[in-house]
Design a protein around this motif. Structure first.
Motif, PDB file in Angstrom:
ATOM      1  N   LEU A 188       0.705  -1.236   0.054  1.00  0.00           N
ATOM      2  CA  LEU A 188       0.034   0.048  -0.095  1.00  0.00           C
ATOM      3  C   LEU A 188       0.806   1.347   0.011  1.00  0.00           C
ATOM      4  CD1 LEU A 188      -2.741  -0.956   2.730  1.00  0.00           C
ATOM      5  CD2 LEU A 188      -3.102  -0.825   0.031  1.00  0.00           C
ATOM      6  N   GLY A 189       2.299   1.271  -0.022  1.00  0.00           N
ATOM      7  CA  GLY A 189       3.145   2.379  -0.344  1.00  0.00           C
ATOM      8  C   GLY A 189       3.238   3.052   1.056  1.00  0.00           C
ATOM      9  N   SER A 190       3.025   2.189   2.280  1.00  0.00           N
ATOM     10  CA  SER A 190       3.111   2.945   3.610  1.00  0.00           C
ATOM     11  C   SER A 190       4.512   3.437   3.755  1.00  0.00           C
ATOM     12  CB  SER A 190       2.970   1.854   4.756  1.00  0.00           C
ATOM     13  OG  SER A 190       1.803   1.120   4.678  1.00  0.00           O
ATOM     14  N   ALA A 191       4.590   4.743   4.330  1.00  0.00           N
ATOM     15  CA  ALA A 191       5.455   5.643   4.495  1.00  0.00           C
ATOM     16  C   ALA A 191       6.952   5.047   4.795  1.00  0.00           C
ATOM     17  CB  ALA A 191       5.162   6.839   4.913  1.00  0.00           C
ATOM     18  N   PRO A 192       7.922   5.259   4.199  1.00  0.00           N
ATOM     19  CA  PRO A 192       9.419   4.794   4.818  1.00  0.00           C
ATOM     20  C   PRO A 192       9.560   5.344   6.055  1.00  0.00           C
ATOM     21  CG  PRO A 192       9.501   5.104   2.209  1.00  0.00           C
ATOM     22  CD  PRO A 192       8.113   5.672   2.897  1.00  0.00           C
ATOM     23  N   LEU A 193      10.208   4.708   6.905  1.00  0.00           N
ATOM     24  CA  LEU A 193      10.644   5.270   8.102  1.00  0.00           C
ATOM     25  C   LEU A 193      11.881   6.373   7.825  1.00  0.00           C
ATOM     26  CD1 LEU A 193      10.631   2.292  10.599  1.00  0.00           C
ATOM     27  CD2 LEU A 193       8.953   3.961  10.446  1.00  0.00           C
ATOM     28  N   GLU A 194      11.781   7.558   8.676  1.00  0.00           N
ATOM     29  CA  GLU A 194      12.816   8.454   8.600  1.00  0.00           C
ATOM     30  C   GLU A 194      13.874   8.286   9.718  1.00  0.00           C
ATOM     31  OE1 GLU A 194      13.583  10.476   6.200  1.00  0.00           O
ATOM     32  OE2 GLU A 194      11.906  10.397   5.008  1.00  0.00           O
ATOM     33  N   PRO A 195      14.898   8.021   9.432  1.00  0.00           N
ATOM     34  CA  PRO A 195      15.676   7.745  10.604  1.00  0.00           C
ATOM     35  C   PRO A 195      15.761   9.021  11.511  1.00  0.00           C
ATOM     36  CG  PRO A 195      16.920   6.687   8.793  1.00  0.00           C
ATOM     37  CD  PRO A 195      15.849   7.417   8.457  1.00  0.00           C
ATOM     38  N   ARG A 196      15.659  10.355  11.106  1.00  0.00           N
ATOM     39  CA  ARG A 196      15.966  11.389  11.767  1.00  0.00           C
ATOM     40  C   ARG A 196      14.602  11.676  12.726  1.00  0.00           C
ATOM     41  NH1 ARG A 196      12.599  15.305   9.229  1.00  0.00           N
ATOM     42  NH2 ARG A 196      12.109  14.510   7.232  1.00  0.00           N
ATOM     43  N   GLN A 197      13.850  10.797  12.668  1.00  0.00           N
ATOM     44  CA  GLN A 197      12.316  10.593  13.367  1.00  0.00           C
ATOM     45  C   GLN A 197      12.438   9.718  14.214  1.00  0.00           C
ATOM     46  OE1 GLN A 197       9.254  11.041  10.600  1.00  0.00           O
ATOM     47  NE2 GLN A 197       9.609  13.077  10.085  1.00  0.00           N
ATOM     48  N   ALA A 198      13.581   9.012  14.439  1.00  0.00           N
ATOM     49  CA  ALA A 198      13.716   7.805  15.264  1.00  0.00           C
ATOM     50  C   ALA A 198      13.134   7.897  16.896  1.00  0.00           C
ATOM     51  CB  ALA A 198      14.909   7.223  15.177  1.00  0.00           C
ATOM     52  N   THR A 199      13.714   8.937  17.422  1.00  0.00           N
ATOM     53  CA  THR A 199      13.108   9.332  18.845  1.00  0.00           C
ATOM     54  C   THR A 199      11.614   9.251  19.074  1.00  0.00           C
ATOM     55  OG1 THR A 199      15.251  10.546  19.416  1.00  0.00           O
ATOM     56  CG2 THR A 199      13.411  10.580  20.813  1.00  0.00           C
ATOM     57  N   ALA A 200      10.846   9.949  18.297  1.00  0.00           N
ATOM     58  CA  ALA A 200       9.401  10.076  18.292  1.00  0.00           C
ATOM     59  C   ALA A 200       8.908   8.957  17.713  1.00  0.00           C
ATOM     60  CB  ALA A 200       8.915  11.326  17.508  1.00  0.00           C
ATOM     61  N   THR A 201       9.309   8.155  16.732  1.00  0.00           N
ATOM     62  CA  THR A 201       8.618   7.081  16.194  1.00  0.00           C
ATOM     63  C   THR A 201       8.612   5.936  17.058  1.00  0.00           C
ATOM     64  OG1 THR A 201       9.090   8.023  13.906  1.00  0.00           O
ATOM     65  CG2 THR A 201       8.532   5.648  13.831  1.00  0.00           C
ATOM     66  N   LEU A 202      10.050   5.891  17.541  1.00  0.00           N
ATOM     67  CA  LEU A 202      10.198   4.501  18.279  1.00  0.00           C
ATOM     68  C   LEU A 202       9.202   4.706  19.934  1.00  0.00           C
ATOM     69  CD1 LEU A 202      11.761   1.964  19.297  1.00  0.00           C
ATOM     70  CD2 LEU A 202      13.544   3.478  20.419  1.00  0.00           C
ATOM     71  N   HIS A 203       9.155   5.921  20.468  1.00  0.00           N
ATOM     72  CA  HIS A 203       8.157   5.923  21.435  1.00  0.00           C
ATOM     73  C   HIS A 203       6.666   5.683  20.931  1.00  0.00           C
ATOM     74  CE1 HIS A 203       5.896   8.097  24.650  1.00  0.00           C
ATOM     75  NE2 HIS A 203       6.729   7.639  25.309  1.00  0.00           N
ATOM     76  N   ARG A 204       6.384   6.010  19.762  1.00  0.00           N
ATOM     77  CA  ARG A 204       5.107   5.820  19.312  1.00  0.00           C
ATOM     78  C   ARG A 204       4.798   4.328  19.010  1.00  0.00           C
ATOM     79  NH1 ARG A 204       3.335   6.495  13.088  1.00  0.00           N
ATOM     80  NH2 ARG A 204       1.134   5.469  13.153  1.00  0.00           N
ATOM     81  N   ALA A 205       5.999   3.635  18.683  1.00  0.00           N
ATOM     82  CA  ALA A 205       5.802   1.932  18.662  1.00  0.00           C
ATOM     83  C   ALA A 205       5.927   1.318  19.891  1.00  0.00           C
ATOM     84  CB  ALA A 205       7.339   1.704  17.839  1.00  0.00           C
ATOM     85  N   LEU A 206       6.459   1.874  20.800  1.00  0.00           N
ATOM     86  CA  LEU A 206       6.325   1.341  22.205  1.00  0.00           C
ATOM     87  C   LEU A 206       4.751   1.406  22.609  1.00  0.00           C
ATOM     88  CD1 LEU A 206       9.870   2.394  23.775  1.00  0.00           C
ATOM     89  CD2 LEU A 206       8.825   0.094  22.833  1.00  0.00           C
ATOM     90  N   SER A 207       4.126   2.850  22.373  1.00  0.00           N
ATOM     91  CA  SER A 207       2.948   2.759  22.803  1.00  0.00           C
ATOM     92  C   SER A 207       1.818   1.950  22.081  1.00  0.00           C
ATOM     93  CB  SER A 207       2.490   4.399  22.417  1.00  0.00           C
ATOM     94  OG  SER A 207       3.143   5.285  23.255  1.00  0.00           O
TER      95      SER A 207
END
Length: 299
Positions: free
Chosen positions: A233-252
């Protein structure tokens, strides 16, 4: 003393790492580290027509940027085709596998369950023949660490299934089992979309006379439109520069309830906390969940 636990994350390079695949990676990583075990990364790149140039490098770079550091060397399935073929040749010789020229349409006519048309035909090897492995009417049962007891009879749900496709590509079911055995994998944490594949894989473990690993199938995260996050579906690739916020979201999303102050902490600090507090049973025993952190699109 090191734990005997060996886990793994096995992405396909048919696209870049997206949030849905990050959840599977984080869950498998946390489970391995919580048990003081090893965490391996294997690239499942056998389906060459679907592989995207540069995807492997992006996946590995992204995992590293998110603090998900693996043990040992990264294994690529494309380097192991001879090993898979040895097993296929052995089964063809013993009669456990056979060649098949049935079309997909003919199987759809039987409700998607292969009726064994080519079992006794004795077809020779040919460029347009698939290879199928025989299954019995045995019911395969296993206890998933989150989903509970799961049982399925491969003969009734798939029939004799393909282990090498008509185009010569080794099928996922066979390659993944052979690799997990070769790498000594003891525990598999992956998305619940693969739950239905597990009984077929258990059948292959039985044929290879090897013990099956423990399984933990985590729910797939769904968009609000009911579609799962996926490369297709073309889900957006992860951005390494957003790792801090995205990892916290993943844990949530994984229901680990990380403290709010961790949302601005380095990924290493977030992972240290998450490894210590990892509780997969906080997740619901479902195949799918809505992403509670995603905004609801306007009607």
């Amino acid at each position: 003393m090191l734990s005997s636990y060996i886990g793994r994350f096995a992405p396909t390079p048919s696209g870049y790492l997206h949030f849905g695949s990050l959840l599977a990676a984080v869950a498998s990583y946390l489970d391995a580290r919580h048990h003081q075990g090893q965490w391996l990364v294997r690239v499942e790149d056998l389906d060459t027509p679907r592989n995207i140039p540069g995807a492997i490098d992006h996946i590995l770079h992204t995992l590293d940027a998110y603090g998900l550091h693996w043990d040992g060397e990264v294994v690529c399935q494309s380097d192991r085709v001879d090993l898979y073929q040895q097993v296929i040749d052995c089964w063809l010789q013993s009669g456990q596998a056979y060649h098949c020229d049935c079309s997909r349409q003919s199987i759809v006519a039987h409700g998607g369950v292969y009726p064994g048309t080519c079992r006794a035909r004795g077809l020779p090897a040919a460029t347009n023949h698939a290879v199928r492995v025989r299954v019995s009417d045995q019911t395969m049962v296993f206890q998933d660490r989150l989903q509970g007891e799961f049982s399925q009879q491969p003969a009734a749900t798939s029939g004799d299934f393909i282990i090498r496709r008509r185009d010569g590509i080794i099928a996922y079911q066979l390659a993944v089992v052979i690799d997990d055995i070769a790498q000594g994998v003891t525990d598999i944490v992956r998305g619940a979309d693969l739950l239905d594949s597990t009984p077929r894989q258990l059948w292959l473990y039985q044929l290879l006379q090897q013990p099956a690993p423990h399984y933990l199938h985590v729910p797939l995260v769904m968009c609000h439109d009911g579609e799962k996050l996926s490369k297709r579906l073309g889900s957006a690739p992860l951005e390494p520069r957003q790792a801090t916020a995205t990892l916290h979201r993943a844990l949530s999303v994984l229901a680990q309830n990380p403290p709010a102050q961790l949302s601005i902490a380095p990924v290493s600090e977030q992972l240290d906390w998450a490894v210590t507090h990892w509780q997969p049973d906080r997740l619901p025993a479902k195949r799918q969940i809505l992403d509670p952190t995603a905004p609801i699109p306007p009607a």
